[in-house]
Design a protein around this motif. Sequence first.
Motif, PDB file in Angstrom:
ATOM      1  N   ARG A   7     -14.560  -8.555   7.569  1.00  0.00           N
ATOM      2  CA  ARG A   7     -13.165  -8.604   7.336  1.00  0.00           C
ATOM      3  C   ARG A   7     -12.246  -8.510   8.675  1.00  0.00           C
ATOM      4  O   ARG A   7     -11.105  -8.958   8.635  1.00  0.00           O
ATOM      5  CB  ARG A   7     -12.733  -7.287   6.625  1.00  0.00           C
ATOM      6  N   HIS A  16      -6.781  -1.358  15.853  1.00  0.00           N
ATOM      7  CA  HIS A  16      -6.512  -0.461  14.970  1.00  0.00           C
ATOM      8  C   HIS A  16      -6.604   0.976  15.294  1.00  0.00           C
ATOM      9  O   HIS A  16      -5.660   1.934  14.858  1.00  0.00           O
ATOM     10  CB  HIS A  16      -7.078  -0.715  13.527  1.00  0.00           C
ATOM     11  N   GLN A 111      -0.062  -3.668   1.200  1.00  0.00           N
ATOM     12  CA  GLN A 111      -0.304  -3.640   2.685  1.00  0.00           C
ATOM     13  C   GLN A 111       0.658  -4.551   3.685  1.00  0.00           C
ATOM     14  O   GLN A 111       0.962  -4.172   4.635  1.00  0.00           O
ATOM     15  CB  GLN A 111      -1.799  -4.311   2.669  1.00  0.00           C
ATOM     16  N   HIS A 164      -0.920   5.201   3.112  1.00  0.00           N
ATOM     17  CA  HIS A 164      -1.889   4.354   3.717  1.00  0.00           C
ATOM     18  C   HIS A 164      -3.257   4.971   3.919  1.00  0.00           C
ATOM     19  O   HIS A 164      -4.320   4.100   3.388  1.00  0.00           O
ATOM     20  CB  HIS A 164      -1.537   3.640   5.136  1.00  0.00           C
ATOM     21  N   MET A 179     -12.637  -1.111   8.405  1.00  0.00           N
ATOM     22  CA  MET A 179     -12.112  -0.646   9.646  1.00  0.00           C
ATOM     23  C   MET A 179     -13.111   0.091  10.632  1.00  0.00           C
ATOM     24  O   MET A 179     -12.960   0.354  11.771  1.00  0.00           O
ATOM     25  CB  MET A 179     -10.926   0.253   9.216  1.00  0.00           C
TER      26      MET A 179
END
Lengths: 205, 263
Positions: A7, A16, A111, A164, A179
């Motif tokens: 992903r 991130h 998102q 989030h 992530m």
Amino acid sequence: MSNYIERFSTSERVLHWIVTASFFTLLLTGLGLYSTLFNGYFSLFGGGRNAILIHKISGVLFFLSSLYMFFNHQKDVTGFDQDDKKWVTERGGYLSRNASHFNIGKYNPGQKLFAIFIAAATLVLGVTGLFIWAPTMFPRWIVQLSLMAHGLMFVCSIMFVVVHVYLATIGNPGTIEAMLYGNVRSLWARKHHPKWYREVTGEKP
Amino acid sequence: MADTINQTTRKGFLVDTSRCIGCRSCQVACKQWNKLDADKTANKGTFENPRDLTPALYNRIRFIEKETSGEMTWQFFNERCMHCGDAGCMKVCPSPGALYRTKDGIVAFNKDKCISCKYCVSACPFNIPRYGTDDKVSKCHLCTDRISGGMTPACAKACPTETLKYGKRSDLIAKATAAKKTLYGVDDLLGLGVVYALEGPPEQYGLPAKPGIPMSIFLWKDVIKPLGILGFWGSIGAMLLHYVTIGPKKVDDDLNVKEDGHE
Ligand code: HEM
Ligand code: SF4
Ligand code: SF4
Ligand code: SF4
């Protein structure tokens, strides 16, 4: 069918977490400036003067990395289609216990809106932050407005980030793997992002 | 921070502008007492000097030139920190003790506690606080060190015309009112610690007619700050509530549905 699909690439993930680390540094150094109620947070950084210095450094880092992250994702987060509309009218199925099915691409509209909001907040916080940095160099009304807008965007972005973090962790089990390791389980992808899943795997609907 | 002021015991200045002769003894006396360096100034074609407050100039005389029927007259205005009853600088200061109120109702400062955020610059209705090379706040502190020892503030002591009168604020106001003076700052911002007897509209002296904490500063500290704290805990509460009422979206929920439905 393999169990996992990619992903996020390594660089996407590192980016991130740079954004996240600088965001939370800004949050902690900003708390004491936000209200004397949080004066104790200054001691984490060895006093208010240091907190301000660290706030400025992480502010620059956050500004650059956050905007870069947005431009990196831009094509995936700025377009909304009919399937997204359905998601919005039914609030993504988050207000009901019944299983819901939406034909969602790589990101759902929530998102996308979050990504757009964070980019806008980054811009506002960055520009107002600059005025607050050197208040004697700008007209007083600009600095006064900046102090207000900076505080407002600060609390708004914290509230958005709370949502989030919830949705990325315990609210949607399996999501955080995207992530952390970059890969998600195929079942997760088929449930949350079926359109994206088909694009990546070439599977027929 | 709770900033309370005792209106009955409060000390302050009454500045009777009609008495001022523009000698600037107050400027010099303040520099002397506070050991402030001289500022380099430039001649800009007026007697006013310096043209603005500086980190080393806590009070100054503003020269207001007026032409009435071909004749030039001056008005003199002593510019300084007003020691506001509701002080914008204290409202925004994030470092407790950097700006503080003395028992006499004076807004004093402590450079050691100042963290150089400069918020007070933006929040002052009168644009008073200044920053020097030390990057710390400086402004008139109403000679806190002198009055705690029973002395008169240096500027008032040096004033040859009694333009600057120091004392109990309520007494000063009562006397000036009895003398039918037009006063500025009696009630604004919970009363200014420095009340002026003016000979014209406040605007003529460069004062705001209705001084107040700047609107965006008020919204920031009195609206956004409390609502923001509420919003933060509210968003955390909402997420927890969602988790225990509606619950997470588990991937295997779907699996069960599929298995039930198709096999
Ligand atoms: C502990 C804190 C955080 C966690 C656990 C977390 C987790 C995640 C996860 C799992 C994703 C991927 C979602 C998916 O696969 O669909 C993601 C995406 C993203 N994160 Fe975070 N995150 C955190 C903090 C932040 C912060 C502070 C920001 C920005 C200020 C941020 C901005 C983003 C953005 C813009 C995306 C792109 C997709 C989207 O808009 O949701 N994150 N995060
Ligand atoms: S005049 Fe300005 S610096 Fe002085 S007390 Fe009022 S707000 Fe503070
Ligand atoms: S610059 Fe100093 S005195 Fe002024 S608000 Fe900041 S900490 Fe307080
Ligand atoms: S009261 Fe003291 S500090 Fe204030 S202007 Fe006068 S001499 Fe200076």
